[in-house]
Design a protein around this motif. Structure first.
Motif, PDB file in Angstrom:
ATOM      1  N   UNK A  14       0.811  -1.222   0.000  1.00  0.00           N
ATOM      2  CA  UNK A  14       0.000   0.000   0.000  1.00  0.00           C
ATOM      3  C   UNK A  14       0.848   1.277   0.000  1.00  0.00           C
ATOM      4  N   UNK A  15       2.127   1.186   0.305  1.00  0.00           N
ATOM      5  CA  UNK A  15       2.987   2.373   0.338  1.00  0.00           C
ATOM      6  C   UNK A  15       3.632   2.673  -1.018  1.00  0.00           C
ATOM      7  N   UNK A  16       3.546   1.754  -1.954  1.00  0.00           N
ATOM      8  CA  UNK A  16       4.189   1.935  -3.255  1.00  0.00           C
ATOM      9  C   UNK A  16       3.157   2.324  -4.312  1.00  0.00           C
ATOM     10  N   UNK A  17       3.476   3.341  -5.081  1.00  0.00           N
ATOM     11  CA  UNK A  17       2.595   3.753  -6.171  1.00  0.00           C
ATOM     12  C   UNK A  17       2.768   2.822  -7.359  1.00  0.00           C
ATOM     13  N   UNK A  18       1.687   2.436  -8.027  1.00  0.00           N
ATOM     14  CA  UNK A  18       1.840   1.658  -9.257  1.00  0.00           C
ATOM     15  C   UNK A  18       2.385   2.569 -10.355  1.00  0.00           C
ATOM     16  N   UNK A  19       2.974   1.982 -11.379  1.00  0.00           N
ATOM     17  CA  UNK A  19       3.420   2.754 -12.531  1.00  0.00           C
ATOM     18  C   UNK A  19       2.795   2.182 -13.794  1.00  0.00           C
ATOM     19  N   UNK A  20       2.556   3.059 -14.733  1.00  0.00           N
ATOM     20  CA  UNK A  20       1.950   2.705 -16.008  1.00  0.00           C
ATOM     21  C   UNK A  20       2.853   3.255 -17.104  1.00  0.00           C
TER      22      UNK A  20
END
Length: 83
Positions: A20-26
Motif C-alpha cells: 500500500x505504500x508503493x505507487x503503481x506505474x503505467x
C-alpha cells in the motif's frame, strides 16, 4: 527388471499482497509501424488517466494506434507452509 524411481514434489504456498505504500506505474510504448515500430515511450506515469492522455496526444500527433501497455505494482510475498 529395472528399478523405478519416484519423486515427490512439494509446493510452497505463497500469497502476495499489493504494497500500500508503493505507487503503481503505467507505461506505454508505441508499436505502430510496418518495417519498424515507432518506439515512442511515455515513460513511467502514476495513473491510468495520465497514460491515456499520453496515448491520445501521441495518436493525435502521429495517427499511430497500436501501443504496448505495461502496469507495474510492488507486491509483498507472505510465505506459507510447505505442503
Amino acid at each position: 527388471m529395472g528399478k523405478t524411481t519416484r519423486y515427490r514434489f512439494r509446493s510452497y504456498h505463497v500469497t502476495t499482497a499489493t504494497d500500500p505504500l508503493a505507487l503503481p506505474t503505467f507505461e506505454a510504448l508505441c508499436v505502430t509501424g510496418e518495417e519498424q515500430d515507432c518506439a515512442a515511450a511515455s515513460g513511467e506515469l502514476h495513473t491510468p488517466e495520465e497514460l491515456t492522455r499520453w496515448i491520445a496526444g501521441h495518436c493525435a500527433q502521429t495517427g499511430h494506434q497500436s501501443y504496448e501497455q505495461t502496469t507495474r505494482t510492488i507486491v509483498r510475498a507472505e510465505p506459507g507452509a510447505w505442503q
